[in-house]
Scaffold this active site. Structure first.
Site, PDB file in Angstrom:
ATOM      1  N   ALA A  46       0.961  -1.234   0.025  1.00 20.81           N
ATOM      2  CA  ALA A  46       0.087  -0.013   0.010  1.00 20.81           C
ATOM      3  C   ALA A  46       0.783   1.143   0.177  1.00 20.81           C
ATOM      4  O   ALA A  46       2.065   1.136   0.547  1.00 20.81           O
ATOM      5  CB  ALA A  46      -0.862   0.075   1.214  1.00 20.81           C
ATOM      6  N   GLY A  47       0.193   2.364  -0.706  1.00 21.48           N
ATOM      7  CA  GLY A  47       1.111   3.659  -0.552  1.00 21.48           C
ATOM      8  C   GLY A  47       1.569   4.057  -1.851  1.00 21.48           C
ATOM      9  O   GLY A  47       1.672   5.360  -2.081  1.00 21.48           O
ATOM     10  N   LYS A  50      -2.195   4.836  -3.958  1.00 25.04           N
ATOM     11  CA  LYS A  50      -3.270   5.297  -3.110  1.00 25.04           C
ATOM     12  C   LYS A  50      -4.603   5.657  -3.733  1.00 25.04           C
ATOM     13  O   LYS A  50      -5.409   5.304  -3.211  1.00 25.04           O
ATOM     14  CB  LYS A  50      -2.560   6.847  -2.374  1.00 25.04           C
ATOM     15  CG  LYS A  50      -1.640   6.624  -1.342  1.00 25.04           C
ATOM     16  CD  LYS A  50      -1.186   7.923  -0.919  1.00 25.04           C
ATOM     17  CE  LYS A  50       0.145   7.546   0.008  1.00 25.04           C
ATOM     18  NZ  LYS A  50      -0.017   7.321   1.327  1.00 25.04           N
ATOM     19  N   ASN A  95       9.025   8.487   5.304  1.00 23.23           N
ATOM     20  CA  ASN A  95       7.968   9.288   4.493  1.00 23.23           C
ATOM     21  C   ASN A  95       6.864   9.680   5.812  1.00 23.23           C
ATOM     22  O   ASN A  95       6.810   9.049   6.808  1.00 23.23           O
ATOM     23  CB  ASN A  95       7.227   8.463   3.575  1.00 23.23           C
ATOM     24  CG  ASN A  95       6.063   7.543   4.115  1.00 23.23           C
ATOM     25  OD1 ASN A  95       4.723   7.976   4.312  1.00 23.23           O
ATOM     26  ND2 ASN A  95       6.321   6.219   4.429  1.00 23.23           N
ATOM     27  N   ARG A  96       6.457  10.693   5.403  1.00 18.35           N
ATOM     28  CA  ARG A  96       5.569  11.559   6.294  1.00 18.35           C
ATOM     29  C   ARG A  96       4.065  11.827   5.422  1.00 18.35           C
ATOM     30  O   ARG A  96       3.887  13.002   5.611  1.00 18.35           O
ATOM     31  CB  ARG A  96       5.881  12.434   7.358  1.00 18.35           C
ATOM     32  CG  ARG A  96       6.691  13.507   6.868  1.00 18.35           C
ATOM     33  CD  ARG A  96       6.930  14.664   7.815  1.00 18.35           C
ATOM     34  NE  ARG A  96       7.570  15.765   7.263  1.00 18.35           N
ATOM     35  CZ  ARG A  96       8.797  15.891   7.373  1.00 18.35           C
ATOM     36  NH1 ARG A  96       9.507  15.077   7.887  1.00 18.35           N
ATOM     37  NH2 ARG A  96       9.215  16.885   6.909  1.00 18.35           N
ATOM     38  N   GLY A  98       0.939  11.220   5.152  1.00 17.90           N
ATOM     39  CA  GLY A  98      -0.002  11.610   5.846  1.00 17.90           C
ATOM     40  C   GLY A  98      -1.533  11.278   5.300  1.00 17.90           C
ATOM     41  O   GLY A  98      -2.514  11.890   5.194  1.00 17.90           O
ATOM     42  N   PHE A  99      -1.618  10.135   4.527  1.00 17.19           N
ATOM     43  CA  PHE A  99      -2.766   9.631   3.916  1.00 17.19           C
ATOM     44  C   PHE A  99      -3.292  10.599   2.990  1.00 17.19           C
ATOM     45  O   PHE A  99      -4.448  11.049   3.011  1.00 17.19           O
ATOM     46  CB  PHE A  99      -3.792   9.347   5.035  1.00 17.19           C
ATOM     47  CG  PHE A  99      -3.678   7.885   5.508  1.00 17.19           C
ATOM     48  CD1 PHE A  99      -2.649   6.963   5.524  1.00 17.19           C
ATOM     49  CD2 PHE A  99      -4.498   7.629   6.895  1.00 17.19           C
ATOM     50  CE1 PHE A  99      -2.349   6.026   6.111  1.00 17.19           C
ATOM     51  CE2 PHE A  99      -4.346   6.551   7.371  1.00 17.19           C
ATOM     52  CZ  PHE A  99      -3.341   5.736   7.335  1.00 17.19           C
ATOM     53  N   SER A 161      -0.261   3.240  10.575  1.00 14.31           N
ATOM     54  CA  SER A 161       0.584   4.517  10.007  1.00 14.31           C
ATOM     55  C   SER A 161       1.133   5.399  11.102  1.00 14.31           C
ATOM     56  O   SER A 161       0.346   5.886  11.934  1.00 14.31           O
ATOM     57  CB  SER A 161      -0.150   5.208   9.015  1.00 14.31           C
ATOM     58  OG  SER A 161       0.604   6.473   8.531  1.00 14.31           O
ATOM     59  N   ASN A 163       1.961   8.335  10.631  1.00 13.88           N
ATOM     60  CA  ASN A 163       1.661   9.687  10.092  1.00 13.88           C
ATOM     61  C   ASN A 163       0.324  10.353  10.270  1.00 13.88           C
ATOM     62  O   ASN A 163       0.154  11.557   9.871  1.00 13.88           O
ATOM     63  CB  ASN A 163       2.207   9.945   8.771  1.00 13.88           C
ATOM     64  CG  ASN A 163       3.580   9.434   8.559  1.00 13.88           C
ATOM     65  OD1 ASN A 163       4.551   9.716   9.237  1.00 13.88           O
ATOM     66  ND2 ASN A 163       3.924   8.343   7.425  1.00 13.88           N
ATOM     67  N   THR A 164      -0.551   9.570  10.843  1.00 14.60           N
ATOM     68  CA  THR A 164      -1.632  10.390  11.524  1.00 14.60           C
ATOM     69  C   THR A 164      -1.674  10.332  12.737  1.00 14.60           C
ATOM     70  O   THR A 164      -1.835   9.175  13.474  1.00 14.60           O
ATOM     71  CB  THR A 164      -2.983   9.247  10.696  1.00 14.60           C
ATOM     72  OG1 THR A 164      -2.797   9.532   9.290  1.00 14.60           O
ATOM     73  CG2 THR A 164      -4.214   9.877  11.172  1.00 14.60           C
ATOM     74  N   LYS A 199      -3.302  -4.573   9.093  1.00 21.56           N
ATOM     75  CA  LYS A 199      -1.838  -4.316   9.030  1.00 21.56           C
ATOM     76  C   LYS A 199      -1.389  -3.669  10.270  1.00 21.56           C
ATOM     77  O   LYS A 199      -1.730  -2.668  10.857  1.00 21.56           O
ATOM     78  CB  LYS A 199      -1.701  -3.302   7.796  1.00 21.56           C
ATOM     79  CG  LYS A 199      -0.235  -3.026   7.574  1.00 21.56           C
ATOM     80  CD  LYS A 199      -0.201  -2.382   6.074  1.00 21.56           C
ATOM     81  CE  LYS A 199       1.327  -1.827   5.822  1.00 21.56           C
ATOM     82  NZ  LYS A 199       1.417  -1.452   4.333  1.00 21.56           N
ATOM     83  N   ASN A 228       4.031  -2.360   8.835  1.00 20.22           N
ATOM     84  CA  ASN A 228       4.078  -1.152   8.125  1.00 20.22           C
ATOM     85  C   ASN A 228       5.451  -0.508   8.487  1.00 20.22           C
ATOM     86  O   ASN A 228       6.508  -1.137   8.749  1.00 20.22           O
ATOM     87  CB  ASN A 228       3.057  -0.078   8.959  1.00 20.22           C
ATOM     88  CG  ASN A 228       2.460   0.907   8.003  1.00 20.22           C
ATOM     89  OD1 ASN A 228       3.232   1.379   7.390  1.00 20.22           O
ATOM     90  ND2 ASN A 228       1.179   1.023   7.901  1.00 20.22           N
ATOM     91  N   THR A 302       9.623  -0.172  -0.929  1.00 22.03           N
ATOM     92  CA  THR A 302      11.121   0.427  -0.998  1.00 22.03           C
ATOM     93  C   THR A 302      11.738  -0.260  -2.094  1.00 22.03           C
ATOM     94  O   THR A 302      12.558   0.434  -2.758  1.00 22.03           O
ATOM     95  CB  THR A 302      11.606   0.592   0.417  1.00 22.03           C
ATOM     96  OG1 THR A 302      10.579   1.433   0.924  1.00 22.03           O
ATOM     97  CG2 THR A 302      12.809   1.758   0.321  1.00 22.03           C
TER      98      THR A 302
HETATM   99  C1  LIG Z   1       6.060   6.689   0.489  1.00 20.35           C
HETATM  100  C2  LIG Z   1       5.058   5.603   1.190  1.00 20.35           C
HETATM  101  C3  LIG Z   1       3.991   5.708   1.447  1.00 20.35           C
HETATM  102  C4  LIG Z   1       3.164   4.705   2.206  1.00 20.35           C
HETATM  103  N1  LIG Z   1       1.929   4.775   2.308  1.00 20.35           N
HETATM  104  C5  LIG Z   1       1.386   3.617   3.066  1.00 20.35           C
HETATM  105  C6  LIG Z   1      -0.216   3.950   3.087  1.00 20.35           C
HETATM  106  O1  LIG Z   1      -0.749   4.670   2.662  1.00 20.35           O
HETATM  107  N2  LIG Z   1      -0.948   2.776   3.974  1.00 20.35           N
HETATM  108  C7  LIG Z   1      -0.114   1.714   4.174  1.00 20.35           C
HETATM  109  O2  LIG Z   1      -0.794   0.661   4.937  1.00 20.35           O
HETATM  110  N3  LIG Z   1       1.284   1.579   4.004  1.00 20.35           N
HETATM  111  C8  LIG Z   1       1.896   2.622   3.521  1.00 20.35           C
HETATM  112  N4  LIG Z   1       3.203   2.457   3.245  1.00 20.35           N
HETATM  113  C9  LIG Z   1       3.933   1.484   3.830  1.00 20.35           C
HETATM  114  C10 LIG Z   1       4.315   0.201   3.046  1.00 20.35           C
HETATM  115  O3  LIG Z   1       3.121  -0.358   2.613  1.00 20.35           O
HETATM  116  C11 LIG Z   1       5.253  -0.840   3.678  1.00 20.35           C
HETATM  117  O4  LIG Z   1       4.359  -1.438   4.679  1.00 20.35           O
HETATM  118  C12 LIG Z   1       6.328  -0.392   4.363  1.00 20.35           C
HETATM  119  O5  LIG Z   1       6.780   0.805   3.257  1.00 20.35           O
HETATM  120  C13 LIG Z   1       7.418  -1.514   4.255  1.00 20.35           C
HETATM  121  O6  LIG Z   1       7.557  -1.867   3.197  1.00 20.35           O
HETATM  122  P1  LIG Z   1       9.044  -1.573   2.368  1.00 20.35           P
HETATM  123  O7  LIG Z   1      10.259  -1.781   3.306  1.00 20.35           O
HETATM  124  O8  LIG Z   1       9.109  -2.652   1.337  1.00 20.35           O
HETATM  125  O9  LIG Z   1       8.858  -0.246   1.777  1.00 20.35           O
HETATM  126  C14 LIG Z   1       4.083   3.468   2.680  1.00 20.35           C
HETATM  127  C15 LIG Z   1       5.562   3.568   2.450  1.00 20.35           C
HETATM  128  C16 LIG Z   1       5.955   4.533   1.854  1.00 20.35           C
HETATM  129  C17 LIG Z   1       7.408   4.388   1.633  1.00 20.35           C
END
Ligand SMILES: Cc1cc2nc3c(=O)[nH]c(=O)nc-3n(C[C@H](O)[C@H](O)[C@H](O)COP(=O)(O)O)c2cc1C
Length: 324
Positions: A46-47, A50, A95-96, A98-99, A161, A163-164, A199, A228, A302
């Protein structure tokens, strides 16, 4: 990256070319998890998408599933920019966001017409608006569940998250039980029941993780996504000004902690529910480790940014070669 990807694959031929170079099909990659068939166990976390804008484009990159969101009932701008930072020395991001999202109804209307040519499983990751107090959070999650219900294959309740403000307090026993129970009851009112996953953050203590196991079982939640992003800054090598940015860390620094959480949940629950493993998967070996720790499926974000789409095929091959 995302804009050009979406534009490039508007042209069918490019989409086809992407599909044949990035996809890896093999019968042993197929999985049935929480009653859903996946053509392979490698998903987009996710993210990244979005607002469900890139489903067509992403369907050409070899993923077995993608998770859209986090979406909230009403559109919201998220935090001020800059809100995402590359920590190259750590192969990480902070990242921050914030949905930031256009609201669940917009995402639902896009999914309704998305072509999804390659039979991708689609997950819907749902959250609450920043302005909604925690006591009223259940109604935000319910709204999102209902709006997306016809258009996604599974749901993810995001209470993790960083960031909220206050969101992660919903991971506490009482509010979490109430939230998951209400959503499950709602899903039972639809003709077809769709899986609901939780999650979680990697920053929970062992005793909080033990509570999670109990809550998931008691509320009949169908699985857990671990994890997360983390609020920890342990072991980061990047410059001080970068690592002190507020937000969640993803990528390489998260690899071993997220695997540890997966192993803990899998062992404590005696495999009672499926786990989607996510956090710092940058190679086939990282994905294999998570599967061996108890993950039924994996997701990336990432690693996909740092390594590019070739990573999906490499992971699929690694899974086949390891006989998993
Ligand atoms: C820029 C960014 C935005 C993200 N936005 C969300 C989100 O909206 N909802 C969510 O559940 N996780 C979000 N994540 C978390 C990722 O889904 C994932 O759980 C986390 O980054 C760990 O995986 P990774 O190390 O492969 O990035 C976000 C991560 C990043 C880097």
């Amino acid at each position: 990256m995302s804009g050009s990807l979406a534009r490039a694959t508007k042209f069918g031929l490019i989409g086809k070319a992407f599909h044949s170079s990035y996809s890896y099909d093999h019968p042993s990659l197929k999985r049935t998890v929480f009653g859903i068939e996946f053509k392979n166990p490698v998903g987009l976390a996710a993210g990244f998408d979005k607002n469900a804008e890139m489903v067509d484009a992403l369907s050409n990159l070899g993923f077995g599933f993608i998770e859209i969101g986090t979406v909230t009932p009403r559109p919201q701008p998220g935090n001020d920019k800059p809100r995402m930072f590359r920590l190259v020395a750590d192969e990480a991001l902070i990242n921050r966001m914030g949905f930031n999202n256009q609201g669940v109804d917009v995402a639902a209307s896009r999914l309704k017409v998305a072509k999804n040519k390659h039979g991708l499983v689609i997950g819907g990751n749902i959250g609450k608006n920043k302005v909604t107090p925690n006591q009223e959070a259940v109604s935000d999650y319910l709204y999102c569940l209902e709006a997306l219900y016809p258009y996604v294959d599974y749901f993810v309740v995001n209470v993790s998250s960083p960031n909220t403000p206050g969101l992660r307090e919903l991971q506490e026993k009482e509010p979490l039980m109430a939230l998951l129970h209400t959503l499950k009851e709602k899903s039972k009112t639809f003709d077809k029941q769709k899986p609901i996953l939780l999650k979680i953050a990697p920053d929970l203590t062992d005793s909080q993780l033990e509570d999670i196991v109990e809550i998931v079982k008691e509320s009949e939640t169908d699985g857990v996504i671990a994890t997360n992003t983390t609020i920890s800054r342990d072991g980061l090598r990047s410059e001080k000004h970068l690592k002190e940015e507020n937000g969640g860390v993803s990528g390489r620094p998260l690899t071993s902690r997220s695997t540890e959480v997966i192993r803990f949940l899998h062992e404590k629950s005696a495999g009672a529910f499926p786990i989607i493993g996510v956090g710092g998967i940058h190679s086939a070996e990282d994905a294999v480790e998570k599967i061996k720790a108890g993950a039924s499926l994996v997701q990336l974000y990432t690693g996909f940014i740092y390594q590019g789409p070739g990573l999906i095929k490499a992971i699929c091959k690694g899974i086949v070669e390891n006989g998993l």
